[in-house]
Design a protein around this motif. Structure first.
Motif, PDB file in Angstrom:
ATOM      1  N   HIS A  15       0.835  -1.205   0.000  1.00  0.00           N
ATOM      2  CA  HIS A  15       0.000   0.000   0.000  1.00  0.00           C
ATOM      3  C   HIS A  15       0.872   1.257   0.000  1.00  0.00           C
ATOM      4  O   HIS A  15       0.648   2.210   0.759  1.00  0.00           O
ATOM      5  CB  HIS A  15      -0.952   0.006   1.195  1.00  0.00           C
ATOM      6  N   THR A  16       1.878   1.218  -0.864  1.00  0.00           N
ATOM      7  CA  THR A  16       2.814   2.329  -1.025  1.00  0.00           C
ATOM      8  C   THR A  16       2.844   2.717  -2.495  1.00  0.00           C
ATOM      9  O   THR A  16       2.987   1.843  -3.352  1.00  0.00           O
ATOM     10  CB  THR A  16       4.231   1.916  -0.574  1.00  0.00           C
ATOM     11  N   PRO A  17       2.700   3.997  -2.835  1.00  0.00           N
ATOM     12  CA  PRO A  17       2.625   4.376  -4.247  1.00  0.00           C
ATOM     13  C   PRO A  17       3.930   4.121  -5.001  1.00  0.00           C
ATOM     14  O   PRO A  17       5.020   4.306  -4.468  1.00  0.00           O
ATOM     15  CB  PRO A  17       2.298   5.873  -4.202  1.00  0.00           C
ATOM     16  N   LEU A  18       3.781   3.679  -6.250  1.00  0.00           N
ATOM     17  CA  LEU A  18       4.908   3.519  -7.160  1.00  0.00           C
ATOM     18  C   LEU A  18       4.906   4.690  -8.128  1.00  0.00           C
ATOM     19  O   LEU A  18       3.962   4.855  -8.910  1.00  0.00           O
ATOM     20  CB  LEU A  18       4.788   2.201  -7.937  1.00  0.00           C
ATOM     21  N   GLN A  19       5.951   5.511  -8.077  1.00  0.00           N
ATOM     22  CA  GLN A  19       6.081   6.637  -8.999  1.00  0.00           C
ATOM     23  C   GLN A  19       6.787   6.140 -10.265  1.00  0.00           C
ATOM     24  O   GLN A  19       7.916   5.657 -10.195  1.00  0.00           O
ATOM     25  CB  GLN A  19       6.900   7.754  -8.357  1.00  0.00           C
ATOM     26  N   GLN A  20       6.133   6.261 -11.419  1.00  0.00           N
ATOM     27  CA  GLN A  20       6.667   5.657 -12.636  1.00  0.00           C
ATOM     28  C   GLN A  20       7.308   6.662 -13.588  1.00  0.00           C
ATOM     29  O   GLN A  20       7.861   6.258 -14.606  1.00  0.00           O
ATOM     30  CB  GLN A  20       5.553   4.894 -13.361  1.00  0.00           C
ATOM     31  N   HIS A  21       7.247   7.956 -13.293  1.00  0.00           N
ATOM     32  CA  HIS A  21       7.770   8.934 -14.237  1.00  0.00           C
ATOM     33  C   HIS A  21       8.741   9.906 -13.571  1.00  0.00           C
ATOM     34  O   HIS A  21       8.848  11.064 -13.972  1.00  0.00           O
ATOM     35  CB  HIS A  21       6.610   9.701 -14.891  1.00  0.00           C
ATOM     36  N   VAL A  22       9.459   9.411 -12.571  1.00  0.00           N
ATOM     37  CA  VAL A  22      10.432  10.242 -11.859  1.00  0.00           C
ATOM     38  C   VAL A  22      11.831  10.024 -12.403  1.00  0.00           C
ATOM     39  O   VAL A  22      12.582  10.971 -12.629  1.00  0.00           O
ATOM     40  CB  VAL A  22      10.386   9.927 -10.344  1.00  0.00           C
ATOM     41  N   LEU A  23      12.176   8.767 -12.631  1.00  0.00           N
ATOM     42  CA  LEU A  23      13.499   8.390 -13.118  1.00  0.00           C
ATOM     43  C   LEU A  23      13.455   8.046 -14.596  1.00  0.00           C
ATOM     44  O   LEU A  23      12.453   7.528 -15.099  1.00  0.00           O
ATOM     45  CB  LEU A  23      14.000   7.149 -12.366  1.00  0.00           C
ATOM     46  N   ALA A  24      14.562   8.299 -15.276  1.00  0.00           N
ATOM     47  CA  ALA A  24      14.691   7.876 -16.676  1.00  0.00           C
ATOM     48  C   ALA A  24      16.127   7.454 -16.926  1.00  0.00           C
ATOM     49  O   ALA A  24      17.065   8.013 -16.342  1.00  0.00           O
ATOM     50  CB  ALA A  24      14.299   8.998 -17.633  1.00  0.00           C
ATOM     51  N   ARG A  25      16.278   6.476 -17.789  1.00  0.00           N
ATOM     52  CA  ARG A  25      17.618   6.093 -18.242  1.00  0.00           C
ATOM     53  C   ARG A  25      17.791   6.658 -19.649  1.00  0.00           C
ATOM     54  O   ARG A  25      17.021   6.332 -20.563  1.00  0.00           O
ATOM     55  CB  ARG A  25      17.792   4.575 -18.239  1.00  0.00           C
ATOM     56  N   ILE A  26      18.794   7.485 -19.834  1.00  0.00           N
ATOM     57  CA  ILE A  26      18.935   8.219 -21.103  1.00  0.00           C
ATOM     58  C   ILE A  26      20.082   7.711 -21.958  1.00  0.00           C
ATOM     59  O   ILE A  26      20.200   8.096 -23.126  1.00  0.00           O
ATOM     60  CB  ILE A  26      19.113   9.730 -20.839  1.00  0.00           C
ATOM     61  N   ILE A  27      20.961   6.866 -21.381  1.00  0.00           N
ATOM     62  CA  ILE A  27      22.088   6.349 -22.149  1.00  0.00           C
ATOM     63  C   ILE A  27      21.987   4.841 -22.237  1.00  0.00           C
ATOM     64  O   ILE A  27      21.855   4.156 -21.208  1.00  0.00           O
ATOM     65  CB  ILE A  27      23.430   6.748 -21.506  1.00  0.00           C
ATOM     66  N   GLU A  28      22.026   4.321 -23.442  1.00  0.00           N
ATOM     67  CA  GLU A  28      21.994   2.877 -23.667  1.00  0.00           C
ATOM     68  C   GLU A  28      23.419   2.355 -23.626  1.00  0.00           C
ATOM     69  O   GLU A  28      24.194   2.520 -24.560  1.00  0.00           O
ATOM     70  CB  GLU A  28      21.373   2.570 -25.040  1.00  0.00           C
ATOM     71  N   ALA A  29      23.789   1.755 -22.511  1.00  0.00           N
ATOM     72  CA  ALA A  29      25.139   1.217 -22.340  1.00  0.00           C
ATOM     73  C   ALA A  29      25.077  -0.304 -22.432  1.00  0.00           C
ATOM     74  O   ALA A  29      24.005  -0.900 -22.338  1.00  0.00           O
ATOM     75  CB  ALA A  29      25.700   1.647 -20.992  1.00  0.00           C
TER      76      ALA A  29
END
Length: 249
Positions: free
Chosen positions: A157-171
């Protein structure tokens, strides 16, 4: 009202019989497809570093690496050591899209985290999942960390934030790289959205496996710089230190 024996038997026969996903025997649980024998045989993480969860021979200690260079995250919560059959289960879920295994692992992780709450672990304000680049996610078809995060969000019962983090480099994939290469591989790979609103929040970052901690450290540092008050790591398994005796189990 006292239930008649024959009615109790009839109702019991209507309950679905779950098959254990590991041995195909009938599970004693009506919720989890895992029998008690297989559950006992899982490589439960016992003595470990109280910060990074590195398997150790003594309990309630901090490993040498965490003492010399404390990480940005506060603690790692992981039920298992990354060894058989957990390693196989995670890989089949992650690389072969075996959803039933993913659901089972998510449910077991949720039970373990809840148990940790009951024994004093502070509850986070929000959950975040380690992101994939859009290209990698299209290739795989899903983000395993995000699926685990959704399962935990529902159970805890804890919210999942889905648009806070992003991965911008494909390594290149982290698997098979040493600690130094992993750090270089992740340089500038992640960003926190400018309007994330993380100030003062206790965040739990969800991933599948913690190996060197390079990903967890990189993201945790960014979250703290964005105003988060604390970052914990929730993952399925912790990899033993290469070459240690614990690496043999």
């Amino acid at each position: 009202m006292v239930m008649l024996p024959w009615l109790k038997h009839q109702l019991a026969t209507l309950q679905p019989c779950l098959k254990c996903l590991l041995c195909d025997e009938t599970s004693e649980s009506t919720r989890l497809p895992l029998c008690s024998d297989c559950e006992r045989e899982l490589p439960w993480l016992r003595e470990h570093c109280t910060v990074c969860a590195l398997p150790m021979h003594s309990p309630d200690l901090i490993c040498g690496d965490c003492q010399k260079q404390p990480p940005s995250f506060t603690t790692v919560i992981a039920p298992w050591s990354y060894s058989f059959p957990i390693d196989s289960m995670i890989n089949r879920f992650k690389h072969q899209a075996q959803w039933p295994l993913g659901r089972l692992l998510g449910d077991l992780l949720g039970d373990y985290v809840q148990h940790s709450f009951d024994h004093g672990l502070t509850r986070p304000d929000v959950l975040l999942a380690v992101p994939l680049t859009p290209h990698r996610q299209r290739q795989r078809g899903f983000n395993q960390a995000q699926m685990l995060g959704k399962s935990l969000s529902s159970q805890l019962h804890t919210p999942l934030q889905q648009h806070v983090l992003a991965r911008i480099i494909e390594a290149p994939a982290q698997q098979g790289l040493d600690a130094l290469s992993r750090k270089k591989n992740l340089r500038n790979a992640f960003v926190v959205k400018p309007d994330a609103g993380l100030h003062g929040l206790h965040i739990a970052l969800v991933d599948d496996v913690l190996t060197t901690g390079a990903t967890a450290q990189s993201i945790s540092r960014l979250l703290l710089q964005a105003g988060a008050a604390r970052v914990d790591i929730y993952c399925l398994a912790r990899t033993p230190k290469p070459g240690s005796l614990l690496d043999l189990y």
